[in-house]
Design a protein around this motif. Structure first.
Motif, short mmCIF file in Angstrom:
data_model
loop_
_atom_site.label_atom_id
_atom_site.label_comp_id
_atom_site.label_asym_id
_atom_site.label_seq_id
_atom_site.Cartn_x
_atom_site.Cartn_y
_atom_site.Cartn_z
N PRO A 82 -1.18 13.24 12.33
CA PRO A 82 -1.54 14.43 13.42
C PRO A 82 -2.31 13.33 14.63
CG PRO A 82 -3.12 14.80 11.76
CD PRO A 82 -2.28 13.50 11.17
N VAL A 83 -1.80 12.60 15.30
CA VAL A 83 -2.28 12.07 16.44
C VAL A 83 -2.77 13.12 17.44
CG1 VAL A 83 -1.94 10.68 18.48
CG2 VAL A 83 -0.89 10.22 16.19
N GLY A 84 -4.09 12.88 17.94
CA GLY A 84 -4.79 13.89 18.67
C GLY A 84 -5.92 14.68 18.09
N THR A 85 -5.75 14.88 16.76
CA THR A 85 -6.77 15.70 16.15
C THR A 85 -7.93 14.77 15.79
OG1 THR A 85 -5.69 15.22 13.89
CG2 THR A 85 -4.93 17.21 15.15
N PRO A 86 -9.01 15.54 15.54
CA PRO A 86 -10.38 14.78 15.29
C PRO A 86 -10.00 14.03 13.87
CG PRO A 86 -10.85 17.28 15.42
CD PRO A 86 -9.29 16.99 15.52
N LEU A 87 -10.55 12.73 14.01
CA LEU A 87 -10.36 11.71 13.02
C LEU A 87 -11.02 12.49 11.77
CD1 LEU A 87 -9.21 8.90 12.48
CD2 LEU A 87 -11.11 7.85 13.14
N SER A 89 -10.73 15.06 10.29
CA SER A 89 -10.30 16.32 9.62
C SER A 89 -8.87 15.84 9.23
CB SER A 89 -10.22 17.42 10.80
OG SER A 89 -9.05 17.00 11.84
N VAL A 90 -8.35 14.48 9.39
CA VAL A 90 -7.18 14.12 9.02
C VAL A 90 -7.08 13.96 7.63
CG1 VAL A 90 -5.69 12.13 8.88
CG2 VAL A 90 -6.59 12.70 11.22
N ASP A 91 -5.68 14.72 6.98
CA ASP A 91 -5.95 14.86 5.53
C ASP A 91 -5.23 13.50 4.98
OD1 ASP A 91 -5.30 15.31 2.95
OD2 ASP A 91 -4.85 17.51 3.12
N THR A 92 -5.91 12.55 4.57
CA THR A 92 -5.35 11.20 3.99
C THR A 92 -4.41 11.56 2.67
OG1 THR A 92 -7.32 10.76 3.07
CG2 THR A 92 -7.21 9.93 4.96
N ASP A 93 -4.89 12.47 1.92
CA ASP A 93 -3.95 12.59 0.83
C ASP A 93 -2.61 13.11 0.85
OD1 ASP A 93 -5.97 11.65 -0.95
OD2 ASP A 93 -6.87 13.62 -1.07
N ALA A 94 -2.77 14.08 2.17
CA ALA A 94 -1.35 14.58 2.42
C ALA A 94 -0.41 13.34 2.94
CB ALA A 94 -1.62 15.58 3.54
N ILE A 95 -0.86 12.48 3.71
CA ILE A 95 -0.13 11.36 4.30
C ILE A 95 0.47 10.60 3.12
CG2 ILE A 95 -0.34 9.26 5.54
CD1 ILE A 95 -2.51 10.65 7.47
N LYS A 96 -0.48 10.29 2.11
CA LYS A 96 -0.10 9.50 0.90
C LYS A 96 1.18 10.12 0.44
CE LYS A 96 -4.41 7.47 -0.22
NZ LYS A 96 -5.55 7.36 -1.12
N GLU A 97 1.09 11.46 0.19
CA GLU A 97 2.06 12.35 -0.62
C GLU A 97 3.50 12.33 0.42
OE1 GLU A 97 2.10 13.52 -3.34
OE2 GLU A 97 0.20 12.46 -3.79
N ARG A 98 3.46 12.33 1.71
CA ARG A 98 4.73 12.55 2.43
C ARG A 98 5.18 11.14 2.24
NH1 ARG A 98 1.30 15.65 5.81
NH2 ARG A 98 0.61 13.96 7.40
N LEU A 99 4.23 9.88 2.42
CA LEU A 99 4.90 8.69 2.40
C LEU A 99 5.88 8.26 1.06
CD1 LEU A 99 1.92 6.61 3.94
CD2 LEU A 99 4.31 6.80 4.91
N ARG A 100 5.33 8.82 -0.07
CA ARG A 100 5.67 8.67 -1.37
C ARG A 100 7.02 9.29 -1.62
NH1 ARG A 100 0.20 9.22 -3.69
NH2 ARG A 100 -0.65 7.18 -4.10
N SER A 101 6.81 10.54 -0.78
CA SER A 101 8.26 11.37 -1.10
C SER A 101 9.26 11.25 0.13
CB SER A 101 7.74 12.72 -0.83
OG SER A 101 7.30 13.00 0.46
N LYS A 102 8.99 10.48 0.95
CA LYS A 102 10.16 10.11 2.03
C LYS A 102 10.43 8.94 1.68
CE LYS A 102 8.42 13.48 5.64
NZ LYS A 102 7.79 13.48 6.84
N LEU A 103 9.78 8.05 1.27
CA LEU A 103 9.77 6.45 1.22
C LEU A 103 9.78 6.12 -0.33
CD1 LEU A 103 8.14 4.92 4.67
CD2 LEU A 103 10.76 5.65 3.91
N PRO A 104 10.56 6.03 -1.11
CA PRO A 104 10.53 5.82 -2.54
C PRO A 104 10.09 4.31 -2.76
CG PRO A 104 12.48 7.30 -2.30
CD PRO A 104 11.89 6.75 -0.98
N ARG A 105 10.76 3.54 -1.70
CA ARG A 105 10.26 2.15 -1.90
C ARG A 105 8.93 1.74 -2.01
NH1 ARG A 105 13.37 -2.34 -1.24
NH2 ARG A 105 15.05 -1.21 -0.48
#
Length: 263
Positions: A82-87, A89-105
């Motif tokens: 989420p570019v533009g939001t306070p650093l 407050s960025v949910d790093t765990d949610a980013i990890k989950e998105r990457l694993r689900s969208k990019l199985p590699r």
């Protein structure tokens, strides 16, 4: 009797001693405490505003590292940071989950805040140890038996896995262990191969749980047997190839009784 002394006469004239006024020490301390508390509240509020309300510590850039097959743009797009939001407050765990689900590699990823304006994505990609041919394409399989990607061309130097099950023993193995277990046994064999043999391996064929064989460059073959005692079989195969360099077939299914044939 003796008369009153001079000190007694003076005391009578001046009367009883007046009580001395004492200072109240609690008041200055209370005022100091109140001032300290007010300052702490102001500092805390200011810190929260800097972290969450100001423009000074907001996410402006996302960087990637560790990519090989994947491109940095693919990773950034899948991360959807989420570019533009306070650093903060960025949910790093949610980013990890998105990457694993969208990019199985992606095998693993670390999401690291880089103050004051960045997020770093440190990616580790899965490496194929075998490929399965399917419909003219190739399914990549990693060292844990995970089928993680389908590609148009087989990656160079990665053996092809063939599930060529025998009618009797192969069917029995399939009923008992299932395709997933047979696949993991093949991966296990691939992981135990000596480096020199692994480079020469063109395909790995599974006929049953106890019958796995290799096809090497130059038309050479190896009967490996089951995935058990892999290290002993690897050591035996290296010694057998040195002893019979012109042989065309090697059998290490029983590592204590190896055999070679052909020339």
């Amino acid at each position: 009797m003796a008369g009153p002394t001079t000190a007694e006469r003076q005391q009578k004239k001046s009367g009883p001693p007046r009580p001395q006024r004492t200072r109240r020490p609690g008041l200055p301390r209370s005022r100091t405490l109140i001032v300290v508390l007010v300052l702490a509240v102001l500092l805390g509020a200011g810190g929260l505003w800097v972290l969450y309300g100001s423009q000074w510590l907001r996410l402006e850039r996302v960087t990637t590292s560790g990519t090989g097959v994947l491109t940095p743009d693919e990773v950034r797009e899948a991360a959807d940071a989420p570019v533009g939001t306070p650093l903060i407050s960025v949910d790093t765990d949610a980013i990890k989950e998105r990457l694993r689900s969208k990019l199985p590699r992606i095998d693993s990823v670390d999401v690291v805040r880089s103050w004051p304006h960045g997020i770093g994505l440190e990616v580790t990609e899965r490496k194929p140890v075998l490929v399965l041919e399917k419909g003219g394409k190739f399914v990549e399989v990693d060292a844990e038996g995970v089928r993680f990607a389908t590609v148009e061309r087989a990656p160079k130097g990665v053996p092809e896995l063939e599930l060529a099950l025998d009618r009797e023993s192969g069917a029995a193995s399939l009923r008992r262990f299932g395709t997933g277990r047979l696949l993991r046994e093949a991966v296990r064999v691939a992981g135990d191969l000596p480096e020199a043999v692994a480079r020469d391996t063109r395909s790995l064929k599974v006929r049953s749980y106890d019958s796995i064989s290799l096809e090497l460059s130059g038309g050479r073959t190896v009967d490996w047997g089951s995935g058990e005692k892999g290290r002993s079989k690897a050591t035996t195969l290296v010694a057998l190839m040195k002893a019979a360099p012109k042989a065309r077939h090697f059998d290490v299914s029983v590592p204590t009784a190896p055999a070679s044939a052909g020339s």
